[in-house]
Scaffold this motif. Structure first.
Motif, PDB file in Angstrom:
ATOM      1  N   THR A   1       0.890  -1.263  -0.045  1.00 31.64           N
ATOM      2  CA  THR A   1       0.016  -0.063  -0.083  1.00 31.64           C
ATOM      3  C   THR A   1       0.658   1.305  -0.060  1.00 31.64           C
ATOM      4  O   THR A   1       0.233   2.251  -0.104  1.00 31.64           O
ATOM      5  N   GLY A   2       2.186   1.184  -0.219  1.00 38.61           N
ATOM      6  CA  GLY A   2       3.012   2.400  -0.008  1.00 38.61           C
ATOM      7  C   GLY A   2       3.596   2.707   1.354  1.00 38.61           C
ATOM      8  O   GLY A   2       3.017   2.438   2.529  1.00 38.61           O
ATOM      9  N   VAL A   3       4.506   3.771   1.320  1.00 41.38           N
ATOM     10  CA  VAL A   3       5.047   4.127   2.255  1.00 41.38           C
ATOM     11  C   VAL A   3       4.097   5.244   3.470  1.00 41.38           C
ATOM     12  O   VAL A   3       4.382   4.978   4.609  1.00 41.38           O
ATOM     13  N   GLY A   4       3.200   5.908   2.665  1.00 41.92           N
ATOM     14  CA  GLY A   4       2.432   6.568   3.519  1.00 41.92           C
ATOM     15  C   GLY A   4       1.540   5.803   4.517  1.00 41.92           C
ATOM     16  O   GLY A   4       1.710   6.293   5.808  1.00 41.92           O
TER      17      GLY A   4
ATOM     18  N   LEU B   1       3.910  15.052  15.625  1.00 41.26           N
ATOM     19  CA  LEU B   1       5.086  14.446  14.605  1.00 41.26           C
ATOM     20  C   LEU B   1       5.777  15.474  13.785  1.00 41.26           C
ATOM     21  O   LEU B   1       6.770  15.688  13.316  1.00 41.26           O
ATOM     22  N   ALA B   2       4.875  16.430  13.089  1.00 45.12           N
ATOM     23  CA  ALA B   2       5.260  17.579  12.292  1.00 45.12           C
ATOM     24  C   ALA B   2       6.034  18.775  12.896  1.00 45.12           C
ATOM     25  O   ALA B   2       7.179  18.930  12.684  1.00 45.12           O
ATOM     26  N   ILE B   3       5.960  18.739  14.220  1.00 44.97           N
ATOM     27  CA  ILE B   3       6.859  19.638  15.109  1.00 44.97           C
ATOM     28  C   ILE B   3       7.798  18.990  15.321  1.00 44.97           C
ATOM     29  O   ILE B   3       9.077  19.619  15.338  1.00 44.97           O
TER      30      ILE B   3
ATOM     31  N   ALA C   1       1.673  19.716   9.707  1.00 47.21           N
ATOM     32  CA  ALA C   1       0.627  18.700   9.805  1.00 47.21           C
ATOM     33  C   ALA C   1      -0.118  18.349   8.441  1.00 47.21           C
ATOM     34  O   ALA C   1      -0.335  17.252   8.277  1.00 47.21           O
ATOM     35  N   ARG C   2      -0.306  19.512   7.779  1.00 50.80           N
ATOM     36  CA  ARG C   2      -0.594  19.103   6.341  1.00 50.80           C
ATOM     37  C   ARG C   2       0.279  18.117   5.429  1.00 50.80           C
ATOM     38  O   ARG C   2      -0.296  17.505   4.719  1.00 50.80           O
ATOM     39  N   HIS C   3       1.371  18.505   5.621  1.00 47.45           N
ATOM     40  CA  HIS C   3       2.368  17.977   4.633  1.00 47.45           C
ATOM     41  C   HIS C   3       2.454  16.174   5.395  1.00 47.45           C
ATOM     42  O   HIS C   3       2.442  15.444   4.486  1.00 47.45           O
ATOM     43  N   ILE C   4       2.273  16.146   6.498  1.00 52.15           N
ATOM     44  CA  ILE C   4       2.280  14.695   7.143  1.00 52.15           C
ATOM     45  C   ILE C   4       1.049  14.104   6.561  1.00 52.15           C
ATOM     46  O   ILE C   4       1.075  12.667   6.376  1.00 52.15           O
TER      47      ILE C   4
ATOM     48  N   GLU D   1       0.750  10.647   4.413  1.00 51.36           N
ATOM     49  CA  GLU D   1      -0.123   9.357   4.798  1.00 51.36           C
ATOM     50  C   GLU D   1      -0.883   8.900   3.965  1.00 51.36           C
ATOM     51  O   GLU D   1      -1.368   7.683   3.795  1.00 51.36           O
ATOM     52  N   THR D   2      -1.433   9.891   3.359  1.00 53.85           N
ATOM     53  CA  THR D   2      -2.666   9.625   2.208  1.00 53.85           C
ATOM     54  C   THR D   2      -2.138   9.411   0.923  1.00 53.85           C
ATOM     55  O   THR D   2      -2.924   8.928  -0.074  1.00 53.85           O
ATOM     56  N   GLY D   3      -0.797   9.615   0.566  1.00 55.98           N
ATOM     57  CA  GLY D   3      -0.233   9.328  -0.815  1.00 55.98           C
ATOM     58  C   GLY D   3      -0.586  10.384  -1.830  1.00 55.98           C
ATOM     59  O   GLY D   3       0.096  10.209  -2.813  1.00 55.98           O
ATOM     60  N   ARG D   4      -1.013  11.749  -1.156  1.00 58.47           N
ATOM     61  CA  ARG D   4      -0.782  12.723  -2.068  1.00 58.47           C
ATOM     62  C   ARG D   4       0.401  13.522  -2.309  1.00 58.47           C
ATOM     63  O   ARG D   4       0.563  14.341  -3.224  1.00 58.47           O
ATOM     64  N   SER D   5       1.519  13.136  -1.327  1.00 62.23           N
ATOM     65  CA  SER D   5       2.757  13.680  -1.400  1.00 62.23           C
ATOM     66  C   SER D   5       3.758  12.575  -1.310  1.00 62.23           C
ATOM     67  O   SER D   5       3.455  11.754  -0.333  1.00 62.23           O
ATOM     68  N   ARG D   6       4.927  12.563  -2.112  1.00 61.97           N
ATOM     69  CA  ARG D   6       5.741  11.509  -1.849  1.00 61.97           C
ATOM     70  C   ARG D   6       6.841  12.101  -1.252  1.00 61.97           C
ATOM     71  O   ARG D   6       7.659  12.969  -1.707  1.00 61.97           O
ATOM     72  N   PRO D   7       7.268  11.294   0.101  1.00 62.48           N
ATOM     73  CA  PRO D   7       8.329  11.912   0.767  1.00 62.48           C
ATOM     74  C   PRO D   7       9.639  11.445   0.222  1.00 62.48           C
ATOM     75  O   PRO D   7       9.787  10.592  -0.768  1.00 62.48           O
ATOM     76  N   SER D   8      10.728  12.272   0.291  1.00 62.13           N
ATOM     77  CA  SER D   8      11.894  12.196   0.030  1.00 62.13           C
ATOM     78  C   SER D   8      12.561  11.196   1.003  1.00 62.13           C
ATOM     79  O   SER D   8      12.085  10.746   1.828  1.00 62.13           O
TER      80      SER D   8
END
Length: 270
Positions: free
Chosen positions: A8-11, A28-30, A36-39, A43-50
């Protein structure tokens, strides 16, 4: 030992670890100097983390290095941490240091196990406790949980077996919650199914084993050659490991918990 990687991916994997650690997205964001938006997007797969972000989040969630490798693979990156055989020549310094540690702890028992409780090394103090253990349990690969909990192992000689068994099973359950190891789960399912031996700590027996007089830690009370020996267990691991094998090594030392145990063990060396 194989780590299973979710398809299911890294998110979702990161979300699972965050929820397991009971950390909010904001917290976690802090910690990770993010938002929190980026996290949420990760998690939802809308952003691919480096790769750097995956490792940063893993650090702040205290994720084991084997599982960090799984996160990196799920994110499309190569594993960061090697998994070197303990017998590899490059492990020479580690092996020598551990052997010196075991020898220095004599005459008290000490043992080194891997992530599935297979015995890597043990000192003479530990092998002395294995008198009476069935030969088939002492055939490599030795497994510390099998030797301790099997009815033909140490189980019949442990005076507070039900307490000690509960402690060991709970320890394995905590580990399985942290690492999705199929090999560890198989060991757990095997040992939890062992029949309970007839020991003196059965509450239905007419005579129960003495209760612990060590309120600061659960002792291991074991009878050997007509003597009752009492130990307190301590487990040590490596700080900041950079190899999966090293990260999963655990050094267990048994500290004598009363003068009689100290005197008996010291008498063996003289």
């Amino acid at each position: 030992m194989t780590t299973l990687v979710s398809e299911t991916g890294v998110g979702p994997l990161l979300r699972g670890w965050r929820e397991r650690r009971r950390v909010s997205q904001l917290e976690l964001a802090i910690r990770a100097d993010s938002s929190a938006r980026h996290i949420s997007f990760i998690e939802t797969g809308r952003s691919r983390p480096s790769e750097e972000m995956i490792l940063r989040l893993a650090e702040h969630l205290d994720i084991p290095v084997r599982e960090q490798n799984a996160l990196l693979v799920a994110g499309g990156f190569a594993p960061r941490y090697s998994e070197t055989s303990f017998d590899d020549p490059s492990m020479g310094a580690v092996r020598e240091g551990l052997q010196q540690l075991l020898h220095g702890y004599e005459p008290y028992p000490a043992i080194i196990v891997d992530g599935t409780y297979n015995v890597v090394a043990a000192n003479l103090g530990m092998t002395r406790l294995l008198d009476g253990v069935a030969e088939h349990l002492l055939t490599p690969p030795l497994n510390g949980m099998r030797i301790t909990l099997h009815p033909e192992g140490l189980a019949p000689s442990i005076r507070n077996f039900r307490e000690w068994r509960g402690h060991l099973l709970h320890q394995m359950e905590r580990q399985m919650a942290l690492a999705r190891s199929e090999a560890l789960r198989k060991v757990y399912e095997e040992v939890v199914a062992y029949p309970l031996p007839e020991t003196g700590d059965d509450p239905e027996d007419g005579e129960a084993a003495p209760q612990s007089s060590h309120p600061f830690a659960l002792p291991l009370v074991i009878e050997q050659n007509g003597r009752v020996l009492t130990f307190i267990s301590s487990i040590s691991t490596f700080n900041t490991p950079m190899d999966v094998t090293v990260a999963e090594l655990a050094i267990e030392t048994l500290l004598p918990a009363d003068p009689a145990t100290v005197d008996y063990l010291r008498s063996l060396t003289s």
